[in-house]
Every structure is written in structure tokens, then in C-alpha cells.
Motif scaffolding. Sequence first.
Motif, PDB file in Angstrom:
ATOM      1  N   PRO A 481      39.218  62.176  34.245  1.00 48.39           N
ATOM      2  CA  PRO A 481      39.477  62.825  35.530  1.00 48.39           C
ATOM      3  C   PRO A 481      40.471  62.534  36.659  1.00 48.39           C
ATOM      4  CG  PRO A 481      37.198  62.601  35.140  1.00 48.39           C
ATOM      5  CD  PRO A 481      37.983  61.718  34.062  1.00 48.39           C
ATOM      6  N   ASP A 482      41.003  63.162  37.347  1.00 42.92           N
ATOM      7  CA  ASP A 482      41.948  62.581  38.422  1.00 42.92           C
ATOM      8  C   ASP A 482      41.177  61.994  39.552  1.00 42.92           C
ATOM      9  OD1 ASP A 482      43.950  63.741  36.836  1.00 42.92           O
ATOM     10  OD2 ASP A 482      44.474  65.418  38.471  1.00 42.92           O
ATOM     11  N   VAL A 483      41.789  60.799  40.068  1.00 36.04           N
ATOM     12  CA  VAL A 483      41.235  60.172  41.377  1.00 36.04           C
ATOM     13  C   VAL A 483      42.035  60.196  42.526  1.00 36.04           C
ATOM     14  CG1 VAL A 483      39.701  58.985  39.679  1.00 36.04           C
ATOM     15  CG2 VAL A 483      41.966  58.027  40.272  1.00 36.04           C
ATOM     16  N   ARG A 484      41.457  59.751  43.674  1.00 40.82           N
ATOM     17  CA  ARG A 484      42.403  59.253  44.913  1.00 40.82           C
ATOM     18  C   ARG A 484      42.363  57.806  44.970  1.00 40.82           C
ATOM     19  NH1 ARG A 484      43.845  62.519  48.616  1.00 40.82           N
ATOM     20  NH2 ARG A 484      43.658  60.891  50.306  1.00 40.82           N
ATOM     21  N   ALA A 485      43.569  57.140  44.839  1.00 41.72           N
ATOM     22  CA  ALA A 485      43.731  55.972  44.607  1.00 41.72           C
ATOM     23  C   ALA A 485      45.340  55.574  44.978  1.00 41.72           C
ATOM     24  CB  ALA A 485      43.499  55.251  43.370  1.00 41.72           C
ATOM     25  N   HIS A 486      45.327  54.042  44.993  1.00 45.12           N
ATOM     26  CA  HIS A 486      46.679  53.484  45.361  1.00 45.12           C
ATOM     27  C   HIS A 486      47.233  53.158  44.124  1.00 45.12           C
ATOM     28  CE1 HIS A 486      49.635  50.538  46.668  1.00 45.12           C
ATOM     29  NE2 HIS A 486      49.905  51.278  47.759  1.00 45.12           N
ATOM     30  N   PRO A 487      48.521  53.786  43.812  1.00 48.29           N
ATOM     31  CA  PRO A 487      49.067  53.629  42.288  1.00 48.29           C
ATOM     32  C   PRO A 487      49.128  52.295  41.948  1.00 48.29           C
ATOM     33  CG  PRO A 487      50.162  55.477  43.431  1.00 48.29           C
ATOM     34  CD  PRO A 487      49.361  54.851  44.337  1.00 48.29           C
ATOM     35  N   PRO A 488      49.864  51.257  42.603  1.00 52.52           N
ATOM     36  CA  PRO A 488      50.243  49.880  42.190  1.00 52.52           C
ATOM     37  C   PRO A 488      48.794  49.168  42.087  1.00 52.52           C
ATOM     38  CG  PRO A 488      51.668  50.347  43.783  1.00 52.52           C
ATOM     39  CD  PRO A 488      50.576  51.508  43.812  1.00 52.52           C
ATOM     40  N   ILE A 489      47.976  49.301  42.860  1.00 51.10           N
ATOM     41  CA  ILE A 489      46.594  48.543  42.935  1.00 51.10           C
ATOM     42  C   ILE A 489      45.896  48.863  41.949  1.00 51.10           C
ATOM     43  CG2 ILE A 489      44.497  48.184  44.399  1.00 51.10           C
ATOM     44  CD1 ILE A 489      46.065  48.264  46.786  1.00 51.10           C
ATOM     45  N   LEU A 490      45.422  50.332  41.465  1.00 52.24           N
ATOM     46  CA  LEU A 490      44.759  50.789  40.433  1.00 52.24           C
ATOM     47  C   LEU A 490      45.369  50.531  39.126  1.00 52.24           C
ATOM     48  CD1 LEU A 490      42.370  52.190  39.453  1.00 52.24           C
ATOM     49  CD2 LEU A 490      43.690  54.447  39.789  1.00 52.24           C
ATOM     50  N   ALA A 491      46.736  50.209  38.994  1.00 52.07           N
ATOM     51  CA  ALA A 491      47.394  49.817  37.768  1.00 52.07           C
ATOM     52  C   ALA A 491      46.987  48.421  37.631  1.00 52.07           C
ATOM     53  CB  ALA A 491      48.880  50.012  37.911  1.00 52.07           C
ATOM     54  N   GLN A 492      47.129  47.619  38.640  1.00 56.94           N
ATOM     55  CA  GLN A 492      46.414  46.258  38.492  1.00 56.94           C
ATOM     56  C   GLN A 492      45.238  46.039  38.055  1.00 56.94           C
ATOM     57  OE1 GLN A 492      46.934  43.571  41.985  1.00 56.94           O
ATOM     58  NE2 GLN A 492      47.383  41.794  40.517  1.00 56.94           N
ATOM     59  N   VAL A 493      44.153  46.894  38.470  1.00 54.45           N
ATOM     60  CA  VAL A 493      42.973  46.948  38.246  1.00 54.45           C
ATOM     61  C   VAL A 493      42.786  46.934  36.638  1.00 54.45           C
ATOM     62  CG1 VAL A 493      40.597  48.096  38.211  1.00 54.45           C
ATOM     63  CG2 VAL A 493      41.912  47.487  40.237  1.00 54.45           C
ATOM     64  N   LEU A 494      43.312  48.095  36.097  1.00 53.92           N
ATOM     65  CA  LEU A 494      43.411  48.490  34.863  1.00 53.92           C
ATOM     66  C   LEU A 494      43.983  47.399  33.902  1.00 53.92           C
ATOM     67  CD1 LEU A 494      44.294  52.251  34.716  1.00 53.92           C
ATOM     68  CD2 LEU A 494      42.287  51.566  34.453  1.00 53.92           C
ATOM     69  N   ASP A 495      44.883  46.709  34.353  1.00 54.18           N
ATOM     70  CA  ASP A 495      45.659  45.827  33.580  1.00 54.18           C
ATOM     71  C   ASP A 495      44.517  44.542  33.284  1.00 54.18           C
ATOM     72  OD1 ASP A 495      48.094  44.450  32.401  1.00 54.18           O
ATOM     73  OD2 ASP A 495      47.767  43.140  34.049  1.00 54.18           O
ATOM     74  N   ASN A 496      44.025  44.060  34.458  1.00 61.52           N
ATOM     75  CA  ASN A 496      43.093  43.204  34.536  1.00 61.52           C
ATOM     76  C   ASN A 496      41.901  43.510  33.494  1.00 61.52           C
ATOM     77  OD1 ASN A 496      44.736  41.957  36.226  1.00 61.52           O
ATOM     78  ND2 ASN A 496      43.113  41.537  37.902  1.00 61.52           N
ATOM     79  N   LEU A 497      41.341  44.541  33.516  1.00 57.58           N
ATOM     80  CA  LEU A 497      40.012  44.776  32.833  1.00 57.58           C
ATOM     81  C   LEU A 497      40.504  44.780  31.253  1.00 57.58           C
ATOM     82  CD1 LEU A 497      38.566  47.753  34.931  1.00 57.58           C
ATOM     83  CD2 LEU A 497      37.647  45.417  34.778  1.00 57.58           C
ATOM     84  N   LEU A 498      41.781  45.659  31.101  1.00 62.55           N
ATOM     85  CA  LEU A 498      41.942  45.612  29.779  1.00 62.55           C
ATOM     86  C   LEU A 498      42.360  44.171  28.924  1.00 62.55           C
ATOM     87  CD1 LEU A 498      44.209  48.784  29.536  1.00 62.55           C
ATOM     88  CD2 LEU A 498      42.114  48.537  28.450  1.00 62.55           C
ATOM     89  N   SER A 499      42.940  43.263  29.969  1.00 68.17           N
ATOM     90  CA  SER A 499      43.246  41.700  29.525  1.00 68.17           C
ATOM     91  C   SER A 499      42.008  41.133  29.031  1.00 68.17           C
ATOM     92  CB  SER A 499      44.195  41.307  30.648  1.00 68.17           C
ATOM     93  OG  SER A 499      44.385  39.890  30.392  1.00 68.17           O
TER      94      SER A 499
END
Length: 596
Positions: A481-499
Motif C-alpha cells: 500500500p501507499d503511505v504518507r511519509a518523507h522520502p529520504p527519511i523512510l528510505a533510511q528506515v528501510l535501509d536500516n531494517l534490511l541491513s
Amino acid sequence: MTAPEQPSPPADPPSRWGTARGAALLALALLLLLASALALTLSLSQLAENRAQVVRTNTILRGLAELRAIARAAETGQRGFVLTGERRYIEPYERATDRIWTHVSELEGLIKHPAAAGLLRELQPLLHAKLDELERTVALRERDFDTALSAVRTDVGQELMERIDATLDALEETERNLLAVRAAQEERSAVSATRLAGLMVVLALVSAMLGSARILQQRADTHLFESDRRFRDLAENIQEVFWMSDPRRTRLLYANPAFERVWGRRREAAYRDPAAWLEAILPEDRPRPGDGHGDEIGDEYRGTYRIRRPDGSVRWIRDRGWPVRDAQGGVRHLVGVAEDVTAIREAQEALVRANEELESRVEQRTAELTEVNLELDAFAYTVSHDLRAPLRAIHGYTEALVEDHDGALSEEGRHYLRRIGASALRMEELIRDILSYSRLSRAEVGLRPLSLDALVRQALSGAAAAIEETGARIAVEHRLPDVRAHPPILAQVLDNLLSNAMKFVAPGTRPEIRVSAQRWDGRVRLWVEDNGIGIAPEDRQRIFLPFQRLHGPETYPGTGIGLGIVRKSLERMGGSCGVEGRPGGGSRFWVELQAA
């Protein structure tokens, strides 16, 4: 001086039966009035007691909030001193430690409920232990930075603060429950008192009307004097102003002695001058045409206004009036009860001022805490930048020694150089993460609709090297699903969780990761599941705090800030995060955001 003219008597004299019936009704009304007065006295006493309990409970809740803020301020000052060694951070710490026991003593005097008192007793040894831990750490920092930092990293202080927060939460919950119960009791008492007061006014009015009726009916009767005395016994001994007026000629027919006490004027003057009653009312509060004072009289008049007495003082009056009609429905005269409610209005205004003062104090203390946090953020940012230059030099010289003098170095020397280089890189990563965490507190976060599918693909593309190195298998459940978020911040969240999912696996284990999402009630929860080493239930909250590591860097490299960045990022975007155990081993990390 002549008495005011009274309404004319009825045409026919009353019968003996009618007289007896009128006397019986008057006696019954007086008995009911007396019973109502007693009930009202008891109800007001209960209302005052309930109101005092509500005020005390509110005071306790404010005291608990201030105690929590003081404990946090002490810890903040201690940490600032440990990190910087500057004495200016000791001052808020010392002020906070001096005030803690004063607040505890005040709460001991206020808290009466056994459960809440027991929680307060449990809190005191925790506060002793926390203050002792802060004092030891400050003493260690005055001698040596590394020793003090090691003491801070033991998590003893954090665990004590968590236990203090949990105890304070339980205390606040207990007091809020008590507040709800006491507020409900206060409301019931107020409703009961209001109803009884209304009943008393109605009974007083009925009694006065019965007395007036007897006077009018018995003017030509030999018992006129006795009837008049009974009426005056009733009207002239109540604390409220009982009045009677002729609306057609705007003339005051009668006012009881309470008029002189409340208005500060003689009744005879009001009888002589029909305007005297209204002239005492402040101009802006005087009745206007159509308010029920002219020829057109409604069923009831209610009003609140201010009067100015001859001595210059101003009093608040609550007035109620009713028309007394004849057999044809015409208004014969008006009767009413006026009550001095100055004390009630002053109490209400004092309560409003107290609430405004409390709000102002809360805003001031919030601003002070915000200023302290901004100073700490700025300090971390500055320190991080100042440390990066020497780290680059250390790393550069290490590489130069390896490249230019590798043959001249022993194996032990090359080993030392490799460790120096690795430590410099790890310190560089730590500084970078500190900067990221600090930026999250200051950055402007604008939310807009985003495609989770696109962001997950972007994160997988950025992690391609790590995926290839670890051999990780990652399954993504489309369409997300689509969400309401801030692109760079959410990208960092996903990168930290996958890492983290690829890093924290048992040796020799191939990472297995599954990414999915679900939507309900306008929210989207994204899951990142792994087959890693798992997290104990007691550590699932702590890992989202900065610098919280469950394993040493020699086992699993990292800075201990990654999940802290995740939590801070989600808070800035209005979301939340957490972790659950996974059946068969591993973890299920989740982040929740607004649906687009």
C-alpha cells in the motif's frame, strides 16, 4: 413613612375551609422548604468535600509530572557533564537533585489513597538509587572520561530510569482513576445541590406566594394581622432577597430585609423611587426593552447582573422572577428571588486564573526542556564534525603506512595498523549515525503520498552489495500500500531494517527476509521478518534507544544507533515501530504510518 401599597383583596371574603386549606398548604411548603434546606446543606458539604478531593488529585498529578521532569533534568545534566566535562551542565543536575525530595515530601502529604501511597513508597528507593548512580558517574567523570563513559554504558542508570518511569506511570494511572471517580462524585453532588437549590427557590416562592395570597384574601378579615406576620416571618428571614413588584407601574411593592444587606440601600427609598432598584444596576447590565420587564411578561425571568452599592463596591446578583396571574391570565404582579453570587463568581474567576497560570507554567517548562534538548543536539552535531577531521587523518596515515612501509613492518605491526584502521572506520560510522540522529530532531519533515513498492525496490537496489556478500534471500509481497511519509527519511528506515536483518544472523546461516504490509483504519503496517538470532522480550523496547547494543562490536559490528534512528524517524513522521518474536526463531520488525 407609609408602607407600600399592597394588591387589592378579592371581592368575596374567604371561607373558613378555604382559610384552613391555605394555612395547611403554607405549613406544608414551609416544612418542605426546611427539609430542602437541610438536604441542601448536606449536599453542599458533600460537594465541597468532593471538590477538595478533585483539587488535591489534580495537584498530585501536577506534582508527579514535575517530579518526572526533575528526574529527567538531573539525568540530562549528568549526561551533558559526562560528555563535555563542562560545569554548566552540573548546575541543572544539582538544582534537580536538590528539588526531588522536596517534591516527594509534598506528595507524601497529599497522597492518601493506600495504593498510591504504596507506589510512592516503592518510588523513593528507586530515586535514591538513581541519584546515587548519577552522583557516582559525575564523580567518575571528574576523574576520568572513559571510566565515566563505561559506567554510563552499563545501562544501570537507564534501567533505574525505566523503573522510575514505570512507577510514576502507575502512580499517575491510579490518580487519574481516582480523579475520574471523584470528578463523577463531584458532578453528581453539584447536580444534586443545584436541584435542591432550585427546589428551595421554588418552595420559597410558593411559600411567599401562598403568604401573599393569604394577605390579599384576608385584608378584610379579622385575621389580617396574623397572616401578614406569617408572611413576613418567611420572607424576611431568608438570606436571599425576596421581592414583589407591579410591572404595570414599574413599582416595587415589597422587598425583604436582605435587600438592605445586599443592595446597601434602605427599602423605604426603593419604595418611594421606582427607579432606585434599576439605578443600582451597572449601565451595561441593565435590562432592555423586550427582556421581560415591560408590559409583555413571559412565564419566567432569569438574569445575572452587577450592582454598585453606595460604598462603591460591586456585587454580582443572580435574579429570578415569575409573574403572578389573575383568573383571566393577566399579570397581577411579579415575585422573585435575588441572590448575591459574588463569592461564586470570584471563585470561578480565581479558578480560571489558576488554570491560565498552570498552562503558562507548563508552557514555560516545556520551552526550557526544548531549549536544553536543542543545546544537546547542537553540541552533538559540533562534536561529531570536530572529530571527523582527526579520524580521517588517522585512517589516511594508517593506509599510507601499509602502502609505503608494509615490508618494513612485522606481522604484529600490520595487525595493529589493521585494528587502528578498523577502529577509525567504526568511529566514522558512529559519528555519521550521530549526525543522522541529530538531523532528525531539527529537520523539517513534510509528508506526501509515497509508493512503498518503489521505496522497497530502491532500498534493495542500494543494498545489492550487502545482499550479494551475505547471500541473502529477500521476498517482497506485492502490491504494497501507499503511505504518507518523507522520502529520504523512510528510505533510511528501510535501509536500516534490511541491513539489520542481513547482519544479525547466526554464523553460517543464510539470511532469509520477507517484506509485507497490511492496511486498516487509515494506517499501514510494514513488516520486515528475518531468520536471525532473535531478541529477548525484555530487550524489545530497549533496542530502539540510541547506543543500546545487545552484542559486542567484535561479534556484530555496528554503532548501536540504527534502530534509534528508525524510532526517531517514525516519530517525526507521525508513525510508530516495534518488534515481535517470530515462530521458529528470528524477529518481525514493523513500522506503522498513515495510509495515503
